[in-house]
Design an enzyme around this catalytic site. Sequence first.
Site, PDB file in Angstrom:
ATOM      1  N   LYS A 196     -38.792 -64.605  30.222  1.00 17.41           N
ATOM      2  CA  LYS A 196     -37.334 -64.833  30.212  1.00 17.41           C
ATOM      3  C   LYS A 196     -36.695 -64.196  28.967  1.00 17.41           C
ATOM      4  CE  LYS A 196     -33.251 -66.225  30.856  1.00 17.41           C
ATOM      5  NZ  LYS A 196     -32.394 -65.592  31.845  1.00 17.41           N
TER       6      LYS A 196
ATOM      7  N   CYS B  67     -25.589 -66.212  26.812  1.00 21.02           N
ATOM      8  CA  CYS B  67     -27.052 -66.082  26.704  1.00 21.02           C
ATOM      9  C   CYS B  67     -27.574 -64.952  25.824  1.00 21.02           C
ATOM     10  CB  CYS B  67     -27.646 -65.999  28.093  1.00 21.02           C
ATOM     11  SG  CYS B  67     -27.489 -67.584  28.946  1.00 21.02           S
TER      12      CYS B  67
ATOM     13  N   THR C 252     -29.387 -75.070  26.099  1.00 23.27           N
ATOM     14  CA  THR C 252     -30.287 -74.854  24.949  1.00 23.27           C
ATOM     15  C   THR C 252     -29.539 -73.949  23.976  1.00 23.27           C
ATOM     16  OG1 THR C 252     -31.297 -73.069  26.255  1.00 23.27           O
ATOM     17  CG2 THR C 252     -32.511 -75.143  26.126  1.00 23.27           C
TER      18      THR C 252
HETATM   19  P1  NAD Z   1     -23.751 -75.085  30.966  1.00 25.16           P
HETATM   20  O1  NAD Z   1     -23.299 -75.435  29.616  1.00 25.16           O
HETATM   21  O2  NAD Z   1     -22.863 -74.310  31.884  1.00 25.16           O
HETATM   22  O3  NAD Z   1     -24.162 -76.405  31.757  1.00 25.16           O
HETATM   23  C1  NAD Z   1     -25.027 -77.393  31.252  1.00 25.16           C
HETATM   24  C2  NAD Z   1     -24.639 -78.734  31.873  1.00 25.16           C
HETATM   25  O4  NAD Z   1     -25.596 -79.716  31.480  1.00 25.16           O
HETATM   26  C3  NAD Z   1     -23.275 -79.237  31.392  1.00 25.16           C
HETATM   27  O5  NAD Z   1     -22.447 -79.528  32.510  1.00 25.16           O
HETATM   28  C4  NAD Z   1     -23.617 -80.516  30.604  1.00 25.16           C
HETATM   29  O6  NAD Z   1     -22.620 -81.512  30.703  1.00 25.16           O
HETATM   30  C5  NAD Z   1     -24.901 -80.937  31.284  1.00 25.16           C
HETATM   31  N1  NAD Z   1     -25.747 -81.850  30.511  1.00 25.16           N
HETATM   32  C6  NAD Z   1     -25.983 -81.863  29.182  1.00 25.16           C
HETATM   33  N2  NAD Z   1     -26.810 -82.880  28.871  1.00 25.16           N
HETATM   34  C7  NAD Z   1     -27.117 -83.513  30.020  1.00 25.16           C
HETATM   35  C8  NAD Z   1     -27.915 -84.648  30.351  1.00 25.16           C
HETATM   36  N3  NAD Z   1     -28.583 -85.317  29.406  1.00 25.16           N
HETATM   37  N4  NAD Z   1     -27.978 -85.048  31.633  1.00 25.16           N
HETATM   38  C9  NAD Z   1     -27.281 -84.369  32.601  1.00 25.16           C
HETATM   39  N5  NAD Z   1     -26.516 -83.296  32.345  1.00 25.16           N
HETATM   40  C10 NAD Z   1     -26.437 -82.867  31.071  1.00 25.16           C
HETATM   41  O7  NAD Z   1     -25.138 -74.315  30.778  1.00 25.16           O
HETATM   42  P2  NAD Z   1     -25.740 -73.134  31.672  1.00 25.16           P
HETATM   43  O8  NAD Z   1     -24.987 -71.888  31.380  1.00 25.16           O
HETATM   44  O9  NAD Z   1     -25.911 -73.611  33.061  1.00 25.16           O
HETATM   45  O10 NAD Z   1     -27.165 -72.989  30.978  1.00 25.16           O
HETATM   46  C11 NAD Z   1     -28.179 -73.957  31.132  1.00 25.16           C
HETATM   47  C12 NAD Z   1     -29.502 -73.343  30.701  1.00 25.16           C
HETATM   48  O11 NAD Z   1     -29.816 -72.246  31.556  1.00 25.16           O
HETATM   49  C13 NAD Z   1     -29.512 -72.766  29.288  1.00 25.16           C
HETATM   50  O12 NAD Z   1     -30.784 -72.953  28.749  1.00 25.16           O
HETATM   51  C14 NAD Z   1     -29.239 -71.293  29.516  1.00 25.16           C
HETATM   52  O13 NAD Z   1     -29.769 -70.488  28.480  1.00 25.16           O
HETATM   53  C15 NAD Z   1     -29.978 -71.046  30.798  1.00 25.16           C
HETATM   54  N6  NAD Z   1     -29.454 -69.924  31.600  1.00 25.16           N
HETATM   55  C16 NAD Z   1     -28.117 -69.734  31.748  1.00 25.16           C
HETATM   56  C17 NAD Z   1     -27.643 -68.692  32.542  1.00 25.16           C
HETATM   57  C18 NAD Z   1     -26.169 -68.414  32.697  1.00 25.16           C
HETATM   58  O14 NAD Z   1     -25.819 -67.362  33.262  1.00 25.16           O
HETATM   59  N7  NAD Z   1     -25.259 -69.250  32.239  1.00 25.16           N
HETATM   60  C19 NAD Z   1     -28.559 -67.862  33.220  1.00 25.16           C
HETATM   61  C20 NAD Z   1     -29.927 -68.106  33.065  1.00 25.16           C
HETATM   62  C21 NAD Z   1     -30.364 -69.141  32.253  1.00 25.16           C
HETATM   63  C1  UGA Z   2     -27.439 -62.223  31.476  1.00 28.35           C
HETATM   64  C2  UGA Z   2     -28.581 -61.572  32.284  1.00 28.35           C
HETATM   65  O1  UGA Z   2     -28.085 -60.397  32.929  1.00 28.35           O
HETATM   66  C3  UGA Z   2     -29.133 -62.541  33.332  1.00 28.35           C
HETATM   67  O2  UGA Z   2     -30.235 -61.948  34.000  1.00 28.35           O
HETATM   68  C4  UGA Z   2     -29.575 -63.813  32.622  1.00 28.35           C
HETATM   69  O3  UGA Z   2     -30.047 -64.757  33.561  1.00 28.35           O
HETATM   70  C5  UGA Z   2     -28.409 -64.397  31.858  1.00 28.35           C
HETATM   71  O4  UGA Z   2     -27.917 -63.423  30.896  1.00 28.35           O
HETATM   72  C6  UGA Z   2     -28.826 -65.606  31.063  1.00 28.35           C
HETATM   73  O5  UGA Z   2     -29.948 -65.722  30.648  1.00 28.35           O
HETATM   74  O6  UGA Z   2     -27.906 -66.392  30.892  1.00 28.35           O
HETATM   75  P1  UGA Z   2     -24.849 -62.737  31.903  1.00 28.35           P
HETATM   76  O7  UGA Z   2     -24.850 -63.392  30.565  1.00 28.35           O
HETATM   77  O8  UGA Z   2     -24.181 -63.412  33.031  1.00 28.35           O
HETATM   78  O9  UGA Z   2     -26.362 -62.486  32.383  1.00 28.35           O
HETATM   79  O10 UGA Z   2     -24.167 -61.330  31.721  1.00 28.35           O
HETATM   80  P2  UGA Z   2     -24.577 -59.786  31.890  1.00 28.35           P
HETATM   81  O11 UGA Z   2     -24.057 -59.262  33.151  1.00 28.35           O
HETATM   82  O12 UGA Z   2     -26.008 -59.571  31.609  1.00 28.35           O
HETATM   83  O13 UGA Z   2     -23.733 -59.149  30.688  1.00 28.35           O
HETATM   84  C7  UGA Z   2     -24.000 -59.537  29.346  1.00 28.35           C
HETATM   85  C8  UGA Z   2     -23.113 -58.765  28.401  1.00 28.35           C
HETATM   86  O14 UGA Z   2     -23.479 -57.384  28.345  1.00 28.35           O
HETATM   87  C9  UGA Z   2     -21.621 -58.785  28.785  1.00 28.35           C
HETATM   88  O15 UGA Z   2     -20.858 -58.938  27.622  1.00 28.35           O
HETATM   89  C10 UGA Z   2     -21.400 -57.421  29.421  1.00 28.35           C
HETATM   90  O16 UGA Z   2     -20.081 -56.952  29.358  1.00 28.35           O
HETATM   91  C11 UGA Z   2     -22.332 -56.566  28.577  1.00 28.35           C
HETATM   92  N1  UGA Z   2     -22.768 -55.346  29.284  1.00 28.35           N
HETATM   93  C12 UGA Z   2     -23.594 -55.409  30.350  1.00 28.35           C
HETATM   94  C13 UGA Z   2     -22.313 -54.116  28.812  1.00 28.35           C
HETATM   95  O17 UGA Z   2     -21.547 -54.022  27.826  1.00 28.35           O
HETATM   96  N2  UGA Z   2     -22.754 -52.971  29.436  1.00 28.35           N
HETATM   97  C14 UGA Z   2     -23.583 -53.004  30.509  1.00 28.35           C
HETATM   98  O18 UGA Z   2     -23.949 -51.935  31.029  1.00 28.35           O
HETATM   99  C15 UGA Z   2     -24.009 -54.258  30.987  1.00 28.35           C
END
Ligand code: NAD
Ligand code: UGA
Length: 428
Positions: A205, A261, A92
């Site tokens: 979230k 994120c 997203t």
């Molecule tokens: P990502 O980009 O790592 O992975 C997404 C995957 O979905 C890709 O491999 C892509 O090829 C695939 N995809 C796209 N369209 C598709 C389709 N139509 N059918 C099947 N596969 C498809 O993304 P992510 O980091 O896993 O994030 C996914 C969601 O989760 C986002 O909304 C993000 O905000 C949320 N989220 C991410 C994290 C994180 O740490 N990365 C943590 C919490 C929530």
């Molecule tokens: C973050 C949240 O921590 C997760 O709970 C959430 O699920 C995720 O986003 C998401 O929605 O994707 P992440 O992006 O993996 O996880 O990274 P974090 O560990 O949260 O760090 C985010 C950023 O803040 C990094 O650039 C990190 O270096 C920075 N950070 C974090 C600081 O500069 N200082 C801190 O004390 C902590």
Amino acid sequence: MSGEGPVRVAVVGAGYVGLTTAACLAHLGHDVTCADVDPAKVASLSDGVIPIHEEGLAELVREGIAAERLRFVVGAAKAVTGAGFVFLCVPTPQGPDGAADMSYVEAVSVEIGPLLEHDAIVVNKSTVPVGSTRVVERALGRPGVAVVSNPEFLREGSAVSDFLHPDRIVIGADEQSAAISLVELFGAIRSPVVVTDPPTAETIKYASNAFLATKVSFANAIANVCEAVGANVREVVLGMGYDRRIGSEFLRPGPGWGGSCFPKDSAALVRIAEDAGYDFGLLKGVIEVNTRQQEAVVAKVVEAAGGSVTGKRVAAWGLTFKAGTDDLRDSPALAVIGRLVAAGAEVTAYDPTRRDPLPGLSVSSDPYDACEDASALVVLTEWDEFRWLDLGVVRSRMARPRIVDTRGLIEPAAARRAGFVLSGVGIP
Ligand code: NAD
Ligand code: UGA
């Protein structure tokens, strides 16, 4: 869904969230089919090779494949037939107006709607604007199918551990029965469970990520105050963090927050609030502090290099947005380096997870080589190995003895002994 044998689960999207969800649910004993649109990724995953640096994930994927509880397919359609639960884990990304782009979620929903079992539960793990559960319901076009919001809180670098040992599980469901089924699916995971309605789950979230970003921006803002008044921010946040109402996590100052994120989710929440008639000035300020933090780091490097970086070599340690991951998405390190390159610097970077050159930037496979002839070294990512490198060797390779340590990894006394002038974030 009804029938004999293990519960069949489909996971759509094999990225950080989808792959972790699929591998962990297989580990818990479920029968999981994980779908992605990228055929190369699916082929590699089917061979047990994962495309990301994520602790413990490759082992779980291989365990699931070997136990025949985990398989990978191209396209969501192949995964959902016969599945009792369908997890949506697609991107997203931030749209041009700041709002989250729902097109992937909607496209998948339209694709799988006609194929779902009559009693399937669709579980949305993608981070989506408030109200998106209804959007998914409409796109599926299957009134009997329950759609549940189950936001994911895992962090990159500790995704497996965060998934299996979460601080909480949040479920937004209109029907209690769908929430109970999902709790049962997560069975062996011990954690508090918050069951609420879908808009509230979706808001939890965004509020959580925005609050964490606020803590980091606060620490960075206090670091600036510390520099101005001659205090030491490391000790200030230590002293604050012992207060249980504040907590010590997410108070480490640095080059600003980044990643896939925080930036997009904070922009999306500003937009969600705006659309609903609320000016989220506080969160706008948090974002502004973050942008200024990157600029402040650039200014420190320019100063360390002697007032200008034009035509000078600068060494950078760290490229990823934080340690423990190879993810470069929205990395503050890249933002800082980009500004230095724009100012005329020749930057050579070192990062434990990166070897290939990036646009405008040479990448060295050795941290000492990266320092050759450099007028300044800037430490941008908190990789633990940076603490233990030989500063004497670093000094012998550089043109000027200057380090800007944005993560507080270099021991000041050791830097002094090696003849360096060390500057950091929030230290006198
Ligand atoms: P990502 O980009 O790592 O992975 C997404 C995957 O979905 C890709 O491999 C892509 O090829 C695939 N995809 C796209 N369209 C598709 C389709 N139509 N059918 C099947 N596969 C498809 O993304 P992510 O980091 O896993 O994030 C996914 C969601 O989760 C986002 O909304 C993000 O905000 C949320 N989220 C991410 C994290 C994180 O740490 N990365 C943590 C919490 C929530
Ligand atoms: C973050 C949240 O921590 C997760 O709970 C959430 O699920 C995720 O986003 C998401 O929605 O994707 P992440 O992006 O993996 O996880 O990274 P974090 O560990 O949260 O760090 C985010 C950023 O803040 C990094 O650039 C990190 O270096 C920075 N950070 C974090 C600081 O500069 N200082 C801190 O004390 C902590």
